[in-house]
Design an enzyme around this catalytic site. Structure first.
Site, PDB file in Angstrom:
ATOM      1  N   GLY A 170     -12.581 -43.688   6.311  1.00 24.67           N
ATOM      2  CA  GLY A 170     -13.213 -42.943   7.396  1.00 24.67           C
ATOM      3  C   GLY A 170     -14.499 -42.242   7.024  1.00 24.67           C
ATOM      4  CD  GLU A 174      -5.874 -47.125   3.247  1.00 25.63           C
ATOM      5  OE1 GLU A 174      -4.877 -47.817   2.991  1.00 25.63           O
ATOM      6  OE2 GLU A 174      -5.972 -46.426   4.281  1.00 25.63           O
ATOM      7  N   PRO A 175     -12.001 -47.259   2.135  1.00 25.28           N
ATOM      8  CG  PRO A 175     -13.707 -47.429   0.545  1.00 25.28           C
ATOM      9  CD  PRO A 175     -12.218 -47.294   0.678  1.00 25.28           C
ATOM     10  N   GLY A 176     -13.858 -48.639   4.810  1.00 21.97           N
ATOM     11  CA  GLY A 176     -14.221 -49.884   5.494  1.00 21.97           C
ATOM     12  C   GLY A 176     -15.687 -49.829   5.855  1.00 21.97           C
ATOM     13  NE  ARG A 220     -18.570 -48.875  15.830  1.00 16.58           N
ATOM     14  CZ  ARG A 220     -19.475 -47.927  15.720  1.00 16.58           C
ATOM     15  NH1 ARG A 220     -20.764 -48.220  15.700  1.00 16.58           N
ATOM     16  NH2 ARG A 220     -19.108 -46.673  15.609  1.00 16.58           N
ATOM     17  CB  CYS A 260     -22.147 -60.670  33.762  1.00 17.23           C
ATOM     18  SG  CYS A 260     -23.104 -62.175  33.684  1.00 17.23           S
ATOM     19  CD  GLU A 261     -18.813 -55.489  32.157  1.00 17.91           C
ATOM     20  OE1 GLU A 261     -19.019 -54.304  32.479  1.00 17.91           O
ATOM     21  OE2 GLU A 261     -17.807 -56.128  32.499  1.00 17.91           O
ATOM     22  CE1 TYR A 314     -13.282 -51.258  11.842  1.00 18.24           C
ATOM     23  CE2 TYR A 314     -15.045 -49.794  11.136  1.00 18.24           C
ATOM     24  CZ  TYR A 314     -13.740 -50.244  11.027  1.00 18.24           C
ATOM     25  OH  TYR A 314     -12.908 -49.676  10.098  1.00 18.24           O
TER      26      TYR A 314
HETATM   27  C1  LIG Z   1      -9.568 -48.271   9.927  1.00 19.29           C
HETATM   28  C2  LIG Z   1      -8.862 -47.762   8.758  1.00 19.29           C
HETATM   29  C3  LIG Z   1      -9.550 -47.511   7.570  1.00 19.29           C
HETATM   30  C4  LIG Z   1     -11.041 -47.659   7.431  1.00 19.29           C
HETATM   31  O1  LIG Z   1     -11.762 -46.776   8.218  1.00 19.29           O
HETATM   32  P1  LIG Z   1     -13.362 -46.737   8.068  1.00 19.29           P
HETATM   33  O2  LIG Z   1     -13.780 -45.743   9.079  1.00 19.29           O
HETATM   34  O3  LIG Z   1     -13.862 -48.100   8.373  1.00 19.29           O
HETATM   35  O4  LIG Z   1     -13.663 -46.336   6.663  1.00 19.29           O
HETATM   36  C5  LIG Z   1      -8.819 -47.092   6.472  1.00 19.29           C
HETATM   37  N1  LIG Z   1      -7.474 -46.927   6.541  1.00 19.29           N
HETATM   38  C6  LIG Z   1      -6.782 -47.157   7.678  1.00 19.29           C
HETATM   39  C7  LIG Z   1      -5.321 -46.970   7.694  1.00 19.29           C
HETATM   40  C8  LIG Z   1      -7.440 -47.577   8.819  1.00 19.29           C
HETATM   41  O5  LIG Z   1      -6.758 -47.795   9.942  1.00 19.29           O
END
Ligand SMILES: *Cc1c(COP(=O)(O)O)cnc(C)c1O
Length: 447
Positions: A244, A286-288, A326, A357-358, A386
């Site tokens: 997050g 858990e960085p995404g 998004r 078409c929105e 995302y």
């Molecule tokens: C989505 C998610 C993440 C990653 O969140 P980011 O905002 O992309 O870093 C990590 N852990 C869990 C459980 C998630 O659902």
């Protein structure tokens, strides 16, 4: 926003001129600077290495899940999170080491759990009692133990967009702490012959700009682990604080560098664990978004324009809400430039819109841009998370190609969908020759 240019002032990505990528691969196009992905992964690792804390960086692959991305994660020797059988299947196809996979989800199906157990995923992050029942059933005849973490709803909400908050108590994710559900889950898993409890997990939300939430959740989870130690004699191995970490989408966004969050977590771990008579657990993050977001660019070609006296002009590009949902979903903000002169002074503010078409198909509502002309290439920054992973075929538009660029070389890693791809699962319909008897059908009002 940082970006690179060549000596002619054109936007470059990973050492390749953006408009050259468009010439080769057409638009709309997703482009990733692979060097930036590696750089961020290594920066996360460095904080743990310097602090001497055991760790795992587990890339939350829902942000961008393709074979090529799992291959980069594998090469960087990190873990990955998956949240579905489809993500797991993709990781398997990439040859990603299954012992470094964590399987998440609030409603994993029996088939998905079976797939995960067959694949030998390292860790299942257990979310609820129904899942424990399914695991019991599936593991009845198993030899050995499946590693699990318990996901809890820590009752800590990060100050961010309401839809992105998953850590508060009233949430569909995880075992509730206050009511004792999490304790009950721990007790049950510790008594289970087929499950091996590694520790605890929480994820407090997304696009978070402040460290306070991570300090609070680290402290809270440590307290829960210590409680489980005292109550059940459990020796925790893993403290997973989720992801997050926020990134900058516009000049107004001013997040800390992603590593700063990890530093705060590590500092809290060290200061809050005095007096525990169990060793420090490994910290998993858990960085995404922070790994792939800033590394990604969306390239579009400018088409039509609508000018109405007294109103802001509309400039339309050849993509939009199906390649980036998004803005429509979260009112997310982005920054755009004209690829061949990204530093040109803006001369107008326009609605940068898509072709769907929105009326809500707006990529950037008030984009400051120099004069644009049909055929110009526009680059939208920080679309690596995302974007592709949420893409759809709305209006029956094929999804764009994805290109990885590194050290001046571009490689197609997802081919552009074709019209034939769009209809490949469609079946012709043949009306039955005789209508079915309707005498038994009753019409019921819906609500
Ligand atoms: C989505 C998610 C993440 C990653 O969140 P980011 O905002 O992309 O870093 C990590 N852990 C869990 C459980 C998630 O659902």
């Amino acid at each position: 926003m940082n970006f690179a240019t060549n000596h002619e002032g054109q936007l470059t990505i990973g050492g390749v001129v953006a408009s050259q990528l468009v010439h080769t691969f057409q638009t709309p196009l997703y482009v990733y600077d692979v060097g930036a992905i590696r750089h961020q992964i290594r920066a996360f690792k460095q904080v743990f290495e310097t602090a001497g804390v055991a760790y795992a960086v587990s890339y939350a692959s829902k942000a961008f899940a393709t074979i090529a991305m799992y291959e980069v994660a594998k090469a960087e020797a990190i873990h990955v999170d998956v949240v579905s059988g489809g993500e797991l299947y993709t990781a398997q196809a990439a040859g990603f080491p299954m012992d470094k996979v964590s399987f998440h989800g609030n409603n994993k199906s029996k088939a998905e759990l079976e797939q995960a157990l067959d694949a030998g995923v390292g860790t299942i992050i257990v979310d609820n009692f129904h899942e424990l029942d399914l695991l019991d059933e599936l593991l009845k005849a198993a030899v050995g133990k499946q590693n699990v973490l318990i996901r809890v709803a820590p009752g800590i909400s990060a100050h961010t967009h309401a839809y992105d908050q998953t850590g508060q108590t009233d949430s569909k994710f995880g075992f509730d702490l206050e009511s004792g559900q999490a304790d009950e889950a721990a007790k049950r898993i510790l008594a289970d012959d087929h499950l091996n409890l590694l520790g605890i997990h929480a994820h407090i939300g997304s696009q978070i700009f402040e460290v306070a939430g991570f300090e609070a959740v680290t402290q809270k989870l440590l307290a829960v682990l210590d409680h489980w130690h005292q109550q059940f004699g459990f020796i925790p191995k893993v403290l997973n604080v989720g992801g997050g970490f926020g990134i900058a989408y516009t000049k107004q966004d001013d997040p800390l560098p992603p590593e700063a969050f990890v530093q705060a977590i590590v500092t809290t771990l060290k200061t809050q664990s005095h007096g525990f008579n169990w060793p420090l657990p490994a910290v998993w993050i858990e960085p995404g978004r922070s790994i792939v977001g800033p590394a990604g660019y969306s390239l579009y070609t400018v088409g039509s324009r609508k000018d109405v006296p007294g109103l802001r002009p509309y400039v339309a590009v050849d993509g939009g809400m199906s390649d980036n949902i998004r803005p429509a979903l979260y009112q997310a903000q982005y920054t755009a430039v004209v690829a061949d002169h990204p530093t040109a002074q803006p001369t107008e503010r326009v609605h940068l819109v898509g072709k769907y078409c929105e009326s809500g198909d707006i990529l950037i509502d008030y984009a400051p841009l120099p004069a644009t002309h049909p055929g110009d290439v526009v680059a939208v920054f920080d679309t690596g998370a995302y974007g592709y992973s949420m893409a759809s075929n709305y209006n029956r538009n094929p999804r764009p190609a994805v290109v990885f660029v590194e050290n001046g070389q571009a490689q197609l890693v997802v081919t552009r969908e074709t019209y034939a791809d769009l209809i490949q699962h469609d079946q012709h319909y043949t009306a039955p020759s005789q209508s079915a008897p309707t005498s038994t059908a009753t019409t019921v009002a819906k609500k």
